[in-house]
Design an enzyme around this catalytic site. Structure first.
Site, mmCIF file in Angstrom:
data_model
loop_
_atom_site.group_PDB
_atom_site.id
_atom_site.type_symbol
_atom_site.label_atom_id
_atom_site.label_comp_id
_atom_site.label_asym_id
_atom_site.label_seq_id
_atom_site.Cartn_x
_atom_site.Cartn_y
_atom_site.Cartn_z
ATOM 1 C CB CYS A 2 37.450 29.687 28.089
ATOM 2 S SG CYS A 2 38.103 30.984 27.035
ATOM 3 N NE ARG A 29 36.804 27.887 33.751
ATOM 4 C CZ ARG A 29 37.791 27.570 34.560
ATOM 5 N NH1 ARG A 29 37.575 27.459 35.847
ATOM 6 N NH2 ARG A 29 38.994 27.352 34.089
ATOM 7 C CD1 TRP A 78 37.831 37.118 30.293
ATOM 8 C CD2 TRP A 78 39.801 36.614 29.362
ATOM 9 N NE1 TRP A 78 38.708 38.114 30.621
ATOM 10 C CE2 TRP A 78 39.926 37.830 30.068
ATOM 11 C CE3 TRP A 78 40.918 36.115 28.698
ATOM 12 C CZ2 TRP A 78 41.118 38.546 30.138
ATOM 13 C CZ3 TRP A 78 42.105 36.826 28.755
ATOM 14 C CH2 TRP A 78 42.201 38.025 29.476
ATOM 15 C CG ASN A 104 40.294 27.075 29.702
ATOM 16 O OD1 ASN A 104 40.804 28.178 29.549
ATOM 17 N ND2 ASN A 104 40.137 26.537 30.887
ATOM 18 N N GLY A 105 42.515 27.877 26.834
ATOM 19 C CA GLY A 105 43.972 27.947 26.802
ATOM 20 C C GLY A 105 44.427 28.730 25.592
ATOM 21 C CD GLU A 485 41.348 41.652 48.688
ATOM 22 O OE1 GLU A 485 42.291 41.762 47.889
ATOM 23 O OE2 GLU A 485 40.343 40.969 48.438
ATOM 24 C CE LYS A 489 38.625 42.208 46.476
ATOM 25 N NZ LYS A 489 38.745 40.890 45.921
ATOM 26 C CD GLU A 492 38.704 42.344 41.612
ATOM 27 O OE1 GLU A 492 39.194 41.485 40.888
ATOM 28 O OE2 GLU A 492 38.393 42.120 42.808
ATOM 29 C CG HIS A 508 58.079 59.732 50.936
ATOM 30 N ND1 HIS A 508 59.231 60.334 51.363
ATOM 31 C CD2 HIS A 508 57.623 58.992 51.991
ATOM 32 C CE1 HIS A 508 59.489 59.963 52.613
ATOM 33 N NE2 HIS A 508 58.518 59.155 53.007
ATOM 34 C CE LYS A 602 36.292 33.062 41.906
ATOM 35 N NZ LYS A 602 36.354 34.196 42.831
HETATM 36 O O1 M6R Z 1 42.491 31.940 41.601
HETATM 37 P P1 M6R Z 1 43.536 32.849 42.139
HETATM 38 O O2 M6R Z 1 43.366 33.132 43.589
HETATM 39 O O3 M6R Z 1 44.929 32.383 41.860
HETATM 40 O O4 M6R Z 1 43.335 34.216 41.373
HETATM 41 C C1 M6R Z 1 44.235 35.281 41.542
HETATM 42 C C2 M6R Z 1 43.660 36.565 41.024
HETATM 43 O O5 M6R Z 1 43.395 36.476 39.665
HETATM 44 C C3 M6R Z 1 42.376 36.952 41.771
HETATM 45 O O6 M6R Z 1 42.594 37.066 43.134
HETATM 46 C C4 M6R Z 1 41.839 38.280 41.240
HETATM 47 O O7 M6R Z 1 42.666 39.332 41.621
HETATM 48 C C5 M6R Z 1 40.406 38.490 41.685
HETATM 49 N N1 M6R Z 1 39.717 39.184 40.672
HETATM 50 C C6 M6R Z 1 40.295 39.206 42.992
HETATM 51 O O8 M6R Z 1 39.000 39.558 43.342
#
Ligand code: M6R
Length: 607
Positions: A2, A29, A78, A104-105, A485, A489, A492, A508, A602
């Site tokens: 949020c 956010r 969110w 926010n929370g 990673e 990518k 996402e 395995h 984010k």
């Molecule tokens: O702000 P942070 O690095 O703590 O966030 C951690 C994860 O939420 C963040 O890396 C998330 O996996 C992203 N969507 C990666 O692209």
């Protein structure tokens, strides 16, 4: 999660539009729905209450229909409590539209409040936890049990009512409250980020969940600490301790962030801009944090047990860091921060927790850090955002300096964190200076390699893979976290199911998934496990897989290769960047929003 934004004394007298523009910068956010509340200006006819506009969906090119005015608050959501509907969008109002709240929370004890307030005849119009805050403030200011003629001035003490309400909320929260009558905005923080900005020249005041929201107006800011509140009126900003109600001295800091950092700068999306910015951000890290890195390296050499934690991308960074440490002869452990609690009991004053986070606000990471801190552990924050909660909790901060990362998908912050861990590992074995030299070489190599030829090649590959629903990836040793990673990518950015494996895992069970034509990415470097990873590639090929090598060499096991610069253990940086770019092109091709993938936010500030 949020985004909160507010303005007081809007110089354009169009506070709703200013809020809308600010909210666009906070959409990373959360982008389920958005809304604005304004106190209309004097010229507006017969208005005796706050005016509110709310919509579901992203802001996009939306325009606001709200009247003119100088003070407004806004929110981009969110969803946690209550579905994605106009009614559940913020701001939320009291019964008389005199108070509006953005939040926010999560208010963990909202149900008990709601029941009590309903008994006191308060009317609710949403399913959210947030709405109780507006009614609690109303109740404290105008208790429904006191007839209006008997109410004292005391019963309209806004600050007192907001502070008391905020102190009664259980959970991690940040709120912004606008009051019609006094034309005041009050914001309080406990666990979710808030920053106030002061534009002294124009006598305008801003509130945001993050700086980019108002960076075009001012870079003079105060990041609120937990337990702090600000009261913003036409006269200015006052800082308070929310528990005691005592005023505190407001000290502003001037950030060196530039407006361009928070703009797309000619790129179609922030994601592409931020991927390309790695040409600069990686080199920058070689010239910062020296004192802190040497201090931490010293602690590790003294025998501190090193534990790396993070969530999502940051957890893969932690895992890659573990290999870097192993390569320099030091053992470390890694945990996804969300799984750390059962193990926090083993932390003590000889434990070094290296917490990695772009935002510094990820709830799971903060919970893990607090648990370790309670056991006496030393905390190192490897963080990108400025003024974050993690930074405050840490004993030593390694600020990675990648600049604002706006796209929800993390790219430049990840590589900046990874460089930082690499330099730290090198420093533990007294190789900090040679490590810096290698990072400069890496940056130079990326500069030459990250060119049109590469992007055209990846656009072509994305076109070929666009209709795939399953992609598999393998890597070994440092290329294993790189594979995790790379796959994240793809997932996402494009919503394609991309499943990463340690190459050793194939035999395995996993190999059953491979059929004729299944795309299989093989991430490799010129390292001691090159032979083994190529054998795994051969096994995939033998089952009919389409083998796409991501490596600094070609080999007959590959059907095709995306060639990366040969940089020893640092090759993984280029291998991962291929995943960032491919994810981007696949996402664009499949009609996803690369900057705001569905269902994500984010910064994940809720458990
Ligand atoms: O702000 P942070 O690095 O703590 O966030 C951690 C994860 O939420 C963040 O890396 C998330 O996996 C992203 N969507 C990666 O692209």
């Amino acid at each position: 999660m949020c985004g909160i934004f507010a303005v007081v004394n809007d110089k354009t007298n169009n506070a709703a539009q200013t809020v809308l523009t600010g909210l666009k910068k906070l959409e990373y956010r959360g982008y389920d729905s958005w809304g604005i509340a304004i106190k209309p200006g004097r010229s507006t006819e017969a208005v005796d209450r706050l005016q509110v506009e709310k919509h579901i969906g992203k802001i996009g090119e939306a325009k606001t229909n709200l009247p003119k005015g100088k003070i407004a608050i806004g929110h981009t959501r969110w969803a946690t409590h209550g579905g994605v509907t106009d009614e559940n969008a913020h701001p939320h109002l009291d019964c008389h539209q005199q108070i509006a709240v953005i939040h926010n929370g999560i208010v963990e004890n909202y149900l008990e409040f709601k029941e009590e307030l309903i008994k006191k005849t308060h009317k609710f119009s949403s399913e959210t936890d947030t709405e109780v805050i507006a009614h609690l403030i109303e109740e404290k200011m105008r208790p429904s049990v006191i007839p209006s003629e008997e109410r004292s001035d005391e019963s309209r003490n806004l600050e007192k009512a907001v502070f008391e309400t905020f102190n009664s909320l259980v959970g991690s929260n940040a709120i912004g409250v606008i009051d019609f009558e006094s034309e005041t905005i009050i914001a309080c923080r406990n666990g979710s980020p808030l920053v106030v900005g002061v534009d002294e020249k124009n006598h305008q005041f801003f509130l945001g969940s993050d700086v980019p929201a108002f960076l075009k107006h001012t870079n003079r800011v105060h990041f609120l600490d937990d337990g702090e509140a600000v009261v913003i009126t036409k006269q200015g900003v006052k800082l308070f301790n929310v528990k005691s109600g005592q005023e505190k001295k407001l000290i502003l800091q001037q950030l060196d962030w530039q407006l361009e950092d928070a703009e797309k700068g000619g790129f179609p999306h922030f994601l592409l801009k931020e991927i390309m910015e790695q040409k600069e951000t990686i080199a920058k890290i070689a010239s910062i944090n020296e004192k802190e890195i040497l201090e931490i390296a010293n602690l590790i050499r003294q025998g501190f047990r090193t534990v790396l934690i993070g969530c999502g991308t940051a957890s893969y960074c932690a895992l890659a860091g573990k290999y870097f440490f192993a390569n320099t002869g030091f053992e470390s452990q890694t945990y996804g921060a969300y799984e750390f609690l059962p193990f926090s009991q083993f932390a003590n004053n000889k434990t070094l927790i290296i917490a990695i986070s772009q935002s510094g606000e990820t709830a799971d990471t903060l919970i893990a850090v607090r648990a370790a801190k309670k056991q006496g552990a030393k905390i190192v924050a490897v963080v990108n955002s400025r003024g974050s909660t993690l930074e405050r909790l840490a004993d030593i901060v390694l600020s990675v300096g990648a600049g604002p990362e706006i796209a929800v998908v993390s790219t430049k912050a990840f590589t900046a964190q990874l460089v930082t861990l690499y330099l730290l590992a090198e420093a533990t074995s007294n190789k900090y200076e040679p490590g810096k030299k290698k990072i400069k070489e890496l940056s130079k190599a990326l500069h030459n390699w990250l060119n049109k030829q590469l992007t055209n090649r990846l656009i072509d590959l994305a076109k070929e893979l666009i209709d795939q629903e399953h992609i598999y990836l393998i890597g070994k040793h440092l290329n294993y976290p790189a594979t995790l990673e790379f796959a994240l990518k793809l997932k996402e950015s494009s919503y394609i199911h991309a499943e990463p494996f340690a190459a050793g895992e194939l035999k395995h069970g996993v190999i059953t998934l491979i059929q004729k034509g299944t795309p299989c990415f093989v991430l490799a470097s010129n390292d001691e496990v090159k032979g083994e990873i190529l054998s795994s590639a051969a096994e995939l090929k033998a089952r009919g897989g389409r083998i796409i090598g991501i490596a600094p060499f070609n080999s007959y096991e590959f059907n095709e290769v995306i060639q990366t610069p040969d940089l020893g253990e640092l090759t993984i940086f280029a291998n991962i960047i291929v995943g960032q770019l491919l994810g981007y092109y696949l996402g664009v091709g499949r009609g996803a929003d690369p900057d705001k993938p569905r269902n994500l936010a984010k910064s994940v500030t809720v458990k």
